[in-house]
Design an enzyme around this catalytic site. Structure first.
Site, PDB file in Angstrom:
ATOM      1  N   GLN A  73      48.443  43.952  50.524  1.00 38.15           N
ATOM      2  CA  GLN A  73      47.592  45.128  50.352  1.00 38.15           C
ATOM      3  C   GLN A  73      47.203  45.791  51.678  1.00 38.15           C
ATOM      4  OE1 GLN A  73      44.966  42.823  47.376  1.00 38.15           O
ATOM      5  NE2 GLN A  73      44.875  44.906  46.614  1.00 38.15           N
ATOM      6  N   ASN A 200      45.455  32.544  44.219  1.00 39.12           N
ATOM      7  CA  ASN A 200      44.464  33.546  43.841  1.00 39.12           C
ATOM      8  C   ASN A 200      44.856  34.137  42.489  1.00 39.12           C
ATOM      9  OD1 ASN A 200      42.266  35.519  44.313  1.00 39.12           O
ATOM     10  ND2 ASN A 200      43.965  36.972  44.357  1.00 39.12           N
ATOM     11  N   GLU A 201      43.932  34.112  41.538  1.00 36.80           N
ATOM     12  CA  GLU A 201      44.095  34.745  40.233  1.00 36.80           C
ATOM     13  C   GLU A 201      45.372  34.327  39.497  1.00 36.80           C
ATOM     14  OE1 GLU A 201      43.286  38.949  40.324  1.00 36.80           O
ATOM     15  OE2 GLU A 201      41.181  38.567  40.820  1.00 36.80           O
ATOM     16  N   TYR A 345      34.451  40.971  38.174  1.00 39.06           N
ATOM     17  CA  TYR A 345      34.197  42.405  38.351  1.00 39.06           C
ATOM     18  C   TYR A 345      33.433  43.055  37.206  1.00 39.06           C
ATOM     19  CZ  TYR A 345      37.433  42.428  42.291  1.00 39.06           C
ATOM     20  OH  TYR A 345      38.032  42.189  43.503  1.00 39.06           O
ATOM     21  N   GLU A 410      35.562  37.015  45.160  1.00 38.48           N
ATOM     22  CA  GLU A 410      35.786  38.470  45.058  1.00 38.48           C
ATOM     23  C   GLU A 410      34.781  39.072  44.098  1.00 38.48           C
ATOM     24  OE1 GLU A 410      39.555  40.256  43.957  1.00 38.48           O
ATOM     25  OE2 GLU A 410      40.603  38.803  45.216  1.00 38.48           O
ATOM     26  N   TRP A 454      34.840  42.376  47.687  1.00 41.60           N
ATOM     27  CA  TRP A 454      36.176  42.967  47.688  1.00 41.60           C
ATOM     28  C   TRP A 454      36.005  44.471  47.740  1.00 41.60           C
ATOM     29  CZ3 TRP A 454      41.045  41.170  48.232  1.00 41.60           C
ATOM     30  CH2 TRP A 454      42.056  42.137  48.101  1.00 41.60           C
TER      31      TRP A 454
HETATM   32  C1  NOJ Z   1      41.735  40.947  42.414  1.00 43.66           C
HETATM   33  C2  NOJ Z   1      42.817  40.802  43.396  1.00 43.66           C
HETATM   34  O1  NOJ Z   1      42.800  39.530  43.982  1.00 43.66           O
HETATM   35  C3  NOJ Z   1      42.839  41.878  44.437  1.00 43.66           C
HETATM   36  O2  NOJ Z   1      44.073  41.815  45.067  1.00 43.66           O
HETATM   37  C4  NOJ Z   1      42.582  43.216  43.797  1.00 43.66           C
HETATM   38  O3  NOJ Z   1      42.767  44.267  44.668  1.00 43.66           O
HETATM   39  C5  NOJ Z   1      41.185  43.206  43.230  1.00 43.66           C
HETATM   40  N1  NOJ Z   1      41.096  42.160  42.245  1.00 43.66           N
HETATM   41  C6  NOJ Z   1      40.748  44.524  42.579  1.00 43.66           C
HETATM   42  O4  NOJ Z   1      41.532  44.768  41.460  1.00 43.66           O
END
Ligand code: NOJ
Length: 578
Positions: A73, A200-201, A345, A410, A454
């Site tokens: 990113q 991650n995720e 989020y 995040e 984040w």
């Molecule tokens: C989770 C991800 O880890 C990150 O890469 C992403 O930009 C953010 N959420 C926002 O969607």
């Protein structure tokens, strides 16, 4: 209640109560709106619910205050110094995969901006910085046959600069099927890095990448099977990474390592309807539970195992689409955490949906989700501002997974459209969400060790490209130097960090509320204009211009009106004197 709606007959229901017109007894059932209206009447309006009131207080002394980015990113340098190709390089270079055909070839050019990135981290006053490793930069052909030292050196330079600034690196994305590669990273960087995230995720890798196909590698042809197989491998790979660190490096390097799991919180669309309550539970168990249950409790939850097996067999398949762990594997995976890494989020409202015989994740979950229309919007369609859900899911983690230490890895909000450095929506979001974290910590005894915003700067938001901006710092993409410019939320987040929470304004003045952060004087950027001798953001100037214009119209109108009155009065006067 629903009734005969003239030309629409009984088809249109305006009622607070549903009436079953097929039943001769005409039973009435309250709709969600009936309960809502009842509350409005009971409260005689809309008092601030306890949930939304600010709590004043502080986090623990050694609280981790961090912000995050991810390699693809922000780094750019997609071919620099012998870097290989990643699945994201390929995905983003496939036409129509990413909005506006954006790609990470240059991104924020962080590969060439170590000093600048560390300078803005210092400005924020964070104690930690979460970033990830691009595997193809270190191992261009995906094997350890060739280690790309210049690529690895970038991470050395970044880590060294962070440590020199007294910022602890929190390194993510160690996932790779080859454990030798992990060994390499631990052995090369482990004496400097004490905080690790294996994956991650995993939900996004498994389901978005291999089910919906909206992220790399963009596969969507076996959505009922592949996400579960991928998820299964991710869990096993994570466990091996954790064991490797635990057995070979922990004693010497003294760091901590875990996985980061992401999840929305889910509430029933109608809290008085059992089907909606059940749907909300399924949404949470299929989201956070998919990966948390095997790691924190052992094996997949009974709910996931039962539902997927039954739906698979009903569709004529010989066995469940959800792979099974052997008893040894269950043991090997259970307990492979040092903390609960958590990305969060937003909240959704769930209701049951019957997908019939369809075989995919959403059909297994058997639920649809919507947002409450009163929740504020963001730049991302899936993200609505719903702070209360943060406290609830933190409590859920505490209850469901045995009160683990939690590091929020995040949390943040996006915007899209015209640039406005005065991002009050972000300051609002951070204040409200972090305050819910404080409530979970102080009032509910949830063991929260850290918080990560984040994101440090606007960057490539995966399939939506650069159109959705999550940054505390704006990256001016029209300037080839890609300068990082603080948005208003930088001062706000650094004040929360400086105060380690929210001091009570009633208990005197607090020095921490007026930090003197390094170099935060608002820069004059392309987006700042001079208006009537003042320095204003474009949006403020626009408001000023509109106001001036409105005042001008009022003045002209008043002038016309007064001359009209004057002439009328003169005419009248003449008439009277004749
Ligand atoms: C989770 C991800 O880890 C990150 O890469 C992403 O930009 C953010 N959420 C926002 O969607």
């Amino acid at each position: 209640m629903d009734s005969f709606e003239w030309l629409n007959g009984y088809k249109l229901g305006f009622g607070l109560h549903h009436v079953d017109f097929t039943n001769p007894n005409r039973p009435r059932t309250p709709k969600y709106s009936a309960h809502f209206y009842y509350q409005v009447i009971r409260d005689n309006g809309f008092p601030t619910p306890d949930d939304e009131k600010m709590l004043y207080g502080h986090f623990r002394k050694d609280f981790i205050w961090s912000t995050a980015t991810a390699s693809y990113q922000i780094e750019g340098g997609w071919r620099a110094d012998g870097k290989g190709l990643s699945i994201w390089d390929k995905f983003a270079h496939t036409p129509l995969r990413v909005f506006n055909d954006d790609d990470g070839d240059i991104a924020c050019d962080s590969y060439n901006k170590v000093e600048e990135d560390v300078a803005i981290l210092k400005q924020l006053k964070v104690t930690h910085y979460r970033f990830s490793i691009s595997w193809s930069r270190v191992l261009p052909d995906g094997t350890t046959k060739y280690i790309n030292e210049p690529g690895l050196n970038y991470y050395h330079r970044l880590v060294d600069a962070l440590l020199a600034a007294n910022i602890q690196p929190h390194l993510a994305n160690l996932i790779n099927l080859d454990w030798i590669m992990l060994d390499l990273i631990f052995s090369r960087l482990g004496h400097k890095v004490k905080f690790w995230i294996t994956i991650n995720e995993p939900y996004n890798i498994a389901n978005v990448g291999h089910g919906y196909g909206a992220a790399a590698p963009g596969i969507s042809f076996r959505p009922g099977t592949l996400p579960y197989i991928v998820g299964h491998h991710l869990l096993k790979a994570h466990a091996e990474a954790w064991h490797l660190y635990n057995e070979k490096y922990r004693a010497k390097q003294k760091g901590i390592i875990s996985i980061t799991i992401n999840s929305d919180w889910s509430e029933p669309r109608n809290p008085y309807k059992q089907e909606d309550i059940d749907a909300a539970r399924r949404v949470v168990q299929f989201y956070i539970g998919w990966f948390a249950h095997p790691i924190f409790n052992g094996d997949y939850s009974d709910m996931m195992k039962t539902i997927i097996r039954e739906r698979s067999l009903a569709a004529g398949l010989p066995k469940s689409r959800l792979p099974e762990f052997s008893p040894e594997e269950i043991k090997r995976i259970k307990g492979t955490y040092d903390y609960f890494g958590f990305n969060h989020y937003t909240t959704v409202l769930a209701f049951p949906v019957d997908y019939g015989n369809l075989q995919h994740y959403d059909a297994d979950r058997g639920a649809g989700t919507i947002a409450d229309r009163t929740w504020l919007d963001s730049g991302s369609s899936w993200l609505k501002v719903s702070p209360f859900g943060f406290r609830r899911i933190l409590n859920f983690i505490k209850e469901e997974y045995g009160n683990p230490p939690i590091i929020i890895t995040e949390n943040g909000i996006s915007e899209r459209g015209p640039i406005d450095l005065n991002d009050i929506h972000r300051s609002y979001y951070y204040e409200k969400y972090i305050n819910q974290v404080l409530k979970a910590y102080l009032l509910d005894d949830v063991d929260i060790r850290g918080y990560t915003a984040w994101s440090l700067m606007d960057n490539l938001e995966w399939a939506t490209g650069f159109s959705e901006r999550f940054g505390l710092f704006y990256v001016n993409r029209s300037d080839p130097k890609l300068p990082r410019v603080p948005k208003t939320s930088v001062a706000q987040y650094s004040t929360i960090i400086n105060c380690n929470g929210f001091p009570d304004p009633a208990s005197g003045s607090h020095e921490c509320l007026n930090p003197e952060p390094e170099g935060t004087s608002a820069p004059i950027t392309d987006d700042t204009v001079r208006f009537l001798g003042m320095k204003l953001s474009t949006s403020d100037a626009e408001t000023g211009l509109n106001t001036t214009f409105a005042l001008l119209i009022v003045a002209v109108f008043a002038a016309v009106c007064s001359s009209f009155c004057f002439f009328k009065a003169r005419k009248q006067h003449r008439k009277n004197s004749m």
